[in-house]
Design an enzyme around this catalytic site. Structure first.
Site, PDB file in Angstrom:
ATOM      1  N   LYS A  84       0.856  -1.182   0.000  1.00  0.00           N
ATOM      2  CA  LYS A  84       0.000   0.000   0.000  1.00  0.00           C
ATOM      3  C   LYS A  84       0.899   1.240   0.000  1.00  0.00           C
ATOM      4  O   LYS A  84       2.049   1.132   0.424  1.00  0.00           O
ATOM      5  CB  LYS A  84      -0.925  -0.003   1.205  1.00  0.00           C
ATOM      6  CG  LYS A  84      -0.175   0.166   2.539  1.00  0.00           C
ATOM      7  CD  LYS A  84      -1.039   0.742   3.608  1.00  0.00           C
ATOM      8  CE  LYS A  84      -0.194   1.462   4.618  1.00  0.00           C
ATOM      9  NZ  LYS A  84      -0.810   1.974   5.764  1.00  0.00           N
ATOM     10  N   HIS A 136      -1.954  -5.486   5.173  1.00  0.00           N
ATOM     11  CA  HIS A 136      -1.542  -6.452   6.204  1.00  0.00           C
ATOM     12  C   HIS A 136      -2.609  -6.630   7.288  1.00  0.00           C
ATOM     13  O   HIS A 136      -2.603  -7.626   7.995  1.00  0.00           O
ATOM     14  CB  HIS A 136      -0.171  -6.079   6.791  1.00  0.00           C
ATOM     15  CG  HIS A 136      -0.185  -4.842   7.624  1.00  0.00           C
ATOM     16  ND1 HIS A 136       0.059  -3.596   7.106  1.00  0.00           N
ATOM     17  CD2 HIS A 136      -0.421  -4.660   8.929  1.00  0.00           C
ATOM     18  CE1 HIS A 136      -0.026  -2.707   8.061  1.00  0.00           C
ATOM     19  NE2 HIS A 136      -0.304  -3.329   9.188  1.00  0.00           N
ATOM     20  N   LYS A 144      -4.285 -10.328   9.824  1.00  0.00           N
ATOM     21  CA  LYS A 144      -4.335 -10.479  11.280  1.00  0.00           C
ATOM     22  C   LYS A 144      -5.366 -11.545  11.648  1.00  0.00           C
ATOM     23  O   LYS A 144      -6.431 -11.643  11.038  1.00  0.00           O
ATOM     24  CB  LYS A 144      -4.692  -9.141  11.941  1.00  0.00           C
ATOM     25  CG  LYS A 144      -3.546  -8.147  11.826  1.00  0.00           C
ATOM     26  CD  LYS A 144      -3.871  -6.874  12.544  1.00  0.00           C
ATOM     27  CE  LYS A 144      -2.824  -5.815  12.279  1.00  0.00           C
ATOM     28  NZ  LYS A 144      -1.552  -6.037  12.959  1.00  0.00           N
ATOM     29  N   GLU A 151      -3.623   4.961  16.999  1.00  0.00           N
ATOM     30  CA  GLU A 151      -2.182   4.793  17.210  1.00  0.00           C
ATOM     31  C   GLU A 151      -1.692   5.801  18.249  1.00  0.00           C
ATOM     32  O   GLU A 151      -2.155   6.944  18.257  1.00  0.00           O
ATOM     33  CB  GLU A 151      -1.430   5.053  15.901  1.00  0.00           C
ATOM     34  CG  GLU A 151      -1.667   4.020  14.832  1.00  0.00           C
ATOM     35  CD  GLU A 151      -0.758   4.285  13.636  1.00  0.00           C
ATOM     36  OE1 GLU A 151       0.123   3.473  13.387  1.00  0.00           O
ATOM     37  OE2 GLU A 151      -0.940   5.322  12.980  1.00  0.00           O
ATOM     38  N   HIS A 163      -7.102  -0.091   5.519  1.00  0.00           N
ATOM     39  CA  HIS A 163      -7.405  -0.933   6.689  1.00  0.00           C
ATOM     40  C   HIS A 163      -8.842  -0.785   7.187  1.00  0.00           C
ATOM     41  O   HIS A 163      -9.549  -1.761   7.385  1.00  0.00           O
ATOM     42  CB  HIS A 163      -6.486  -0.585   7.864  1.00  0.00           C
ATOM     43  CG  HIS A 163      -5.036  -0.590   7.519  1.00  0.00           C
ATOM     44  ND1 HIS A 163      -4.481  -1.504   6.661  1.00  0.00           N
ATOM     45  CD2 HIS A 163      -4.019   0.210   7.917  1.00  0.00           C
ATOM     46  CE1 HIS A 163      -3.191  -1.265   6.563  1.00  0.00           C
ATOM     47  NE2 HIS A 163      -2.889  -0.236   7.304  1.00  0.00           N
ATOM     48  N   LYS A 198      -3.580   9.407  14.725  1.00  0.00           N
ATOM     49  CA  LYS A 198      -2.244   9.264  15.312  1.00  0.00           C
ATOM     50  C   LYS A 198      -2.211  10.038  16.612  1.00  0.00           C
ATOM     51  O   LYS A 198      -3.004  10.954  16.821  1.00  0.00           O
ATOM     52  CB  LYS A 198      -1.210   9.844  14.345  1.00  0.00           C
ATOM     53  CG  LYS A 198      -1.008   8.955  13.133  1.00  0.00           C
ATOM     54  CD  LYS A 198       0.331   9.212  12.486  1.00  0.00           C
ATOM     55  CE  LYS A 198       0.704   8.118  11.531  1.00  0.00           C
ATOM     56  NZ  LYS A 198       1.150   6.878  12.176  1.00  0.00           N
TER      57      LYS A 198
HETATM   58  N1  LIG Z   1       7.398   0.424   6.948  1.00  0.00           N
HETATM   59  C1  LIG Z   1       6.221  -0.045   7.244  1.00  0.00           C
HETATM   60  O1  LIG Z   1       5.935  -0.415   8.377  1.00  0.00           O
HETATM   61  C2  LIG Z   1       5.173  -0.171   6.169  1.00  0.00           C
HETATM   62  C3  LIG Z   1       3.901  -0.656   6.535  1.00  0.00           C
HETATM   63  C4  LIG Z   1       2.939  -0.831   5.545  1.00  0.00           C
HETATM   64  C5  LIG Z   1       3.251  -0.530   4.246  1.00  0.00           C
HETATM   65  N2  LIG Z   1       4.484  -0.044   3.910  1.00  0.00           N
HETATM   66  C6  LIG Z   1       4.764   0.241   2.494  1.00  0.00           C
HETATM   67  O2  LIG Z   1       5.894  -0.508   2.094  1.00  0.00           O
HETATM   68  C7  LIG Z   1       6.668   0.212   1.164  1.00  0.00           C
HETATM   69  C8  LIG Z   1       8.089   0.341   1.692  1.00  0.00           C
HETATM   70  O3  LIG Z   1       8.076   1.054   2.902  1.00  0.00           O
HETATM   71  P1  LIG Z   1       9.397   1.251   3.800  1.00  0.00           P
HETATM   72  O4  LIG Z   1       8.927   1.865   5.059  1.00  0.00           O
HETATM   73  O5  LIG Z   1      10.184   0.002   3.857  1.00  0.00           O
HETATM   74  O6  LIG Z   1      10.194   2.345   2.939  1.00  0.00           O
HETATM   75  P2  LIG Z   1      11.719   2.737   3.055  1.00  0.00           P
HETATM   76  O7  LIG Z   1      12.293   2.353   4.362  1.00  0.00           O
HETATM   77  O8  LIG Z   1      11.806   4.169   2.632  1.00  0.00           O
HETATM   78  O9  LIG Z   1      12.424   1.818   1.929  1.00  0.00           O
HETATM   79  C9  LIG Z   1      12.395   2.139   0.570  1.00  0.00           C
HETATM   80  C10 LIG Z   1      13.275   1.184  -0.175  1.00  0.00           C
HETATM   81  O10 LIG Z   1      13.258   1.524  -1.567  1.00  0.00           O
HETATM   82  C11 LIG Z   1      14.605   1.635  -2.025  1.00  0.00           C
HETATM   83  N3  LIG Z   1      14.712   2.635  -3.082  1.00  0.00           N
HETATM   84  C12 LIG Z   1      14.165   3.875  -3.127  1.00  0.00           C
HETATM   85  N4  LIG Z   1      14.458   4.460  -4.301  1.00  0.00           N
HETATM   86  C13 LIG Z   1      15.222   3.581  -5.006  1.00  0.00           C
HETATM   87  C14 LIG Z   1      15.805   3.591  -6.295  1.00  0.00           C
HETATM   88  N5  LIG Z   1      15.692   4.649  -7.122  1.00  0.00           N
HETATM   89  N6  LIG Z   1      16.476   2.516  -6.683  1.00  0.00           N
HETATM   90  C15 LIG Z   1      16.647   1.438  -5.889  1.00  0.00           C
HETATM   91  N7  LIG Z   1      16.121   1.372  -4.644  1.00  0.00           N
HETATM   92  C16 LIG Z   1      15.395   2.420  -4.222  1.00  0.00           C
HETATM   93  C17 LIG Z   1      15.397   2.052  -0.799  1.00  0.00           C
HETATM   94  O11 LIG Z   1      16.730   1.677  -1.045  1.00  0.00           O
HETATM   95  P3  LIG Z   1      18.013   2.565  -0.614  1.00  0.00           P
HETATM   96  O12 LIG Z   1      17.680   3.115   0.731  1.00  0.00           O
HETATM   97  O13 LIG Z   1      19.076   1.551  -0.615  1.00  0.00           O
HETATM   98  O14 LIG Z   1      18.139   3.625  -1.650  1.00  0.00           O
HETATM   99  C18 LIG Z   1      14.731   1.207   0.268  1.00  0.00           C
HETATM  100  O15 LIG Z   1      15.217  -0.097   0.236  1.00  0.00           O
HETATM  101  C19 LIG Z   1       5.957   1.540   0.961  1.00  0.00           C
HETATM  102  O16 LIG Z   1       5.122   1.445  -0.154  1.00  0.00           O
HETATM  103  C20 LIG Z   1       5.121   1.682   2.223  1.00  0.00           C
HETATM  104  O17 LIG Z   1       3.972   2.480   2.005  1.00  0.00           O
HETATM  105  C21 LIG Z   1       5.451   0.122   4.841  1.00  0.00           C
END
Ligand SMILES: NC(=O)c1ccc[n+]([C@@H]2O[C@H](COP(=O)([O-])OP(=O)(O)OC[C@H]3O[C@@H](n4cnc5c(N)ncnc54)[C@H](OP(=O)(O)O)[C@@H]3O)[C@@H](O)[C@H]2O)c1
Length: 491
Positions: free
Chosen positions: A149, A179, A183, A217, A241, A341
Site C-alpha cells: 500500500k 496487512h 491479522k 495509534e 485498513h 495518530k
Molecule cells: N514500513 C512499514 O511499516 C510499512 C507498513 C505498511 C506498508 N508499507 C509500504 O511498504 C513500502 C516500503 O516502505 P518502507 O517503510 O520500507 O520504505 P523505506 O524504508 O523508505 O524503503 C524504501 C526502499 O526503496 C529503495 N529505493 C528507493 N528508491 C530507489 C531507487 N531509485 N532505486 C533502488 N532502490 C530504491 C530504498 O533503497 P536505498 O535506501 O538503498 O536507496 C529502500 O530499500 C511503501 O510502499 C510503504 O507504504 C510500509
C-alpha cells in the site's frame, strides 16, 4: 522471492522476520531464496549480516534458532541497482537463472514491491519489458507480484496504476496487500460470523443499532513527516485498513470460502456504501490534527513541529466518518469509523452495538440506564472477542450491571497468533488471493473517499480541528456521534 526495497524499513521489520518464522515452522522449502534489490551498495554477505541483525532485533528468537538463522540467511542474496535502470532487470534475469541452476529454485518467482509507491509502475513496466512477468515454465511454475500500500492516492491514480499492472500481469498474478487482512482476528471475523449459528440471524438492521470501528495509534509520524504530508490519515489508514474491516463486518455470506466468492461479496458491499454529498460533508466527516501533548508519560510535539512537516500544514492526522450502507441488511444503520495518530492508546477494535431491549422490565433498579449489548472484536493488542451483557448484581435488591464474556486468543489456544505478514506471504506462495485486495475493491474505496479528500483540500485550514496528543481526538468527532444520541465507546 525478489524483494524490491530490501534495504528499507518494511523488509527488515516485517518481511524477513515473517519469512524466518515460516522457515522455522518448516513451511518453506530448503531451496527457498530471497534476492533483495535496492540502491545501497551491499555485498551478499553485508546484506545477510544486516538481516541477521534485524532478525535479532525484530523477531522473537530462541536459543535453538541459531543454526536455522545461519542456514536461512545463506539463502539471502543482494543486487544493488537503481530501479529506474534497465540494466538492473537484465542483471536480475541472469541472477534468477543462476539461482535456478545453483540452488534448484525451480522457476517460481514472487516479486515484492516494498518501495516508495512512485516506483510501483516503474518496476512493473521493467518486469514486463524483460518478460519476467510470464511464468518460466507455463503451466508448471508461477510468477506473482505483491504490491504494498498505498495503491494510488485517489481514484484516478489507482486506476492508472491498475492499467499499468494489468497490462503486463494477469489479475490472478497480482496480490495487493493490506496487512490488516492477515491479522488473526480479522480472519476470525469471518469464522465468527459464518460458522456460528447464533450471530448471523441478529447481524442486521433489526437488531444492530450501529457499528464503531476504531484504529488508534499512539505513535506520531516519526521520521515519515514528508511522506505523511503527502498522504494524510485517510489515505494512510481509512482507505485501506478501516474500509476493509468495515467490508468484512458488513458483507453478505459468500457461497464458498474461495477468493472469487469472498472478494465478490466485498466488492458488492462497497458498491452499496452511500456516497457522501459534498454539501453535507460536515454532518458526516471530521478531520483533525494533533497539537502538542503527552503520550505514555512523554511530552510530544505538535504535528506541525515534526521534522519534514510544514508549520502551516493542514494534513489530517485524525478522521472520523459516518457512513451508511444502502442495502436490505444495513438500511439506516450508521457505521462510525475513526482513526488517528497520537491518540490515547494503541488499539484497533470493532464494536457492534445492539439495540436496547424493547421493553424495560426492571425500572428503578438501575436497569433503565443499562447499556445495550456490545460485541467487541479486538484486532490488536490482545486479540480476542468480548460480549457485554447485563447481569444481576449479587444481593437482595435488583441491580443490573454490564459484565463481559471474553475470548482471548493467547489464553484459549496457548499461543500467540501468527504475524500478519507470515499468513499473507504463505497465502501468496500457495496462490490464495482471498485475503488480498482485488482491483475493483481498491477503486471503489477511492471512489467514495475522493469527494471527502477533494473538499478538504479545497477548504484548507477551514474546518480542520486540533486535538491534544494523548487524547481521543477532537471534540467535533464526539459531536458527530453524540448529536444522534450515541457516544464513542472507550476502547
Ligand atoms: N514500513 C512499514 O511499516 C510499512 C507498513 C505498511 C506498508 N508499507 C509500504 O511498504 C513500502 C516500503 O516502505 P518502507 O517503510 O520500507 O520504505 P523505506 O524504508 O523508505 O524503503 C524504501 C526502499 O526503496 C529503495 N529505493 C528507493 N528508491 C530507489 C531507487 N531509485 N532505486 C533502488 N532502490 C530504491 C530504498 O533503497 P536505498 O535506501 O538503498 O536507496 C529502500 O530499500 C511503501 O510502499 C510503504 O507504504 C510500509
Amino acid at each position: 522471492m525478489v524483494i524490491f526495497g530490501a534495504s528499507g524499513d518494511l523488509t527488515q521489520r516485517k518481511l524477513v522476520p515473517a519469512l524466518f518464522y515460516l522457515a522455522r515452522e518448516r513451511l518453506l522449502p530448503a531451496e527457498f531464496t530471497v534476492i533483495g534489490c535496492s540502491k545501497t551498495p551491499y555485498t551478499h554477505e553485508r546484506f545477510r549480516q544486516k538481516m541477521q541483525k534485524a532478525l535479532k532485533e525484530f523477531s522473537s528468537l530462541s536459543a535453538g534458532d541459531e543454526s536455522l538463522l545461519e542456514s536461512f540467511t545463506k539463502g539471502l542474496f543482494y543486487i544493488s541497482e537503481d530501479f529506474s535502470s534497465a540494466q538492473a532487470y537484465g542483471k536480475l534475469v541472469e541472477f534468477l537463472e543462476q539461482m535456478d541452476r545453483e540452488r534448484g529454485t525451480g522457476g517460481n518467482r514472487l516479486f515484492y514491491l516494498s518501495t516508495p509507491p512512485s516506483f510501483f509502475p516503474v518496476i512493473v513496466q521493467h518486469l514486463g519489458a524483460t518478460g519476467l512477468t510470464r511464468p518460466k515454465f507455463p503451466g508448471k511454475s508461477w510468477t506473482r507480484i505483491v504490491i504494498e500500500k498505498p495503491f494510488g492516492r485517489d481514484f484516478e491514480s489507482a486506476e492508472r496504476l491498475s492499467r499499468t499492472v494489468t497490462s503486463v500481469f494477469e489479475e490472478k498474478q497480482v496480490y495487493r496487500i493490506d496487512h490488516y487482512l492477515g491479522k488473526e482476528t480479522v480472519q476470525n471475523l469471518l469464522v465468527f460470523r459464518f460458522s456460528n449459528g447464533v450471530f448471523e440471524p441478529v447481524w442486521n438492521r433489526r437488531y444492530i443499532d450501529h457499528v464503531q470501528i476504531t484504529v488508534a495509534e499512539e505513535l506520531g509520524v516519526e521520521k515519515r513527516g514528508a511522506y505523511y504530508e503527502e498522504a494524510g490519515l485517510v489515505r494512510d489508514m481509512i482507505q485501506n485498513h478501516v474500509v476493509q474491516l468495515m467490508s468484512l463486518v458488513a458483507m453478505e455470506p459468500p457461497a464458498t470460502f474461495d477468493s472469487t466468492a469472498v472478494r465478490d461479496e466485498k466488492a458488492k458491499l462497497m458498491r452499496a456504501i452511500r456516497s457522501m454529498p459534498r454539501d453535507q460533508l460536515d454532518q458526516s466527516a471530521v478531520r483533525g490534527q494533533y497539537a502538542a501533548g503527552w503520550v505514555g508519560g512523554q511530552k510530544v510535539p505538535a504535528y506541525r513541529s515534526e521534522p519534514g512537516v510544514s508549520p502551516a500544514s493542514t494534513t489530517e492526522t485524525y478522521a472520523a466518518l459516518k457512513l451508511y450502507i444502502d442495502n436490505w441488511r444495513w438500511a439506516g444503520v450508521p457505521f462510525y469509523l475513526r482513526s488517528g495518530k497520537r491518540l490515547s492508546k494503541q488499539v484497533s477494535k470493532i464494536l457492534i452495538q445492539f439495540q436496547r431491549v424493547p421493553h424495560l422490565l426492571f425500572r428503578g433498579s438501575g436497569a433503565d440506564s443499562i447499556e445495550p449489548n456490545v460485541l467487541a472484536l479486538r484486532i490488536q493488542p490482545n486479540e480476542g472477542i468480548a460480549l457485554t451483557i447485563g447481569a444481576k448484581l449479587p444481593g437482595a435488591t435488583m441491580q443490573i450491571r454490564p459484565v463481559k464474556m471474553e475470548f482471548r486468543y493467547a489464553e484459549s489456544f496457548g499461543a500467540e497468533p501468527a504475524t500478519a505478514y507470515e499468513t499473507l506471504l504463505l497465502d501468496c506462495m500457495l496462490g490464495d488471493q482471498t485475503l488480498f485486495n482485488r482491483e475493483d475493491a481498491v477503486e471503489l474505496a477511492w471512489e467514495f473517499l475522493d469527494p471527502v479528500l477533494t473538499r478538504w483540500k479545497e477548504d484548507g485550514p477551514k474546518g480542520l480541528s486540533f486535538y491534544e496528543a494523548g487524547s481521543w481526538g477532537p471534540a467535533e468527532a464526539d459531536s458527530l456521534i453524540e448529536r444522534e444520541g450515541r457516544h464513542w465507546r472507550r476502547p
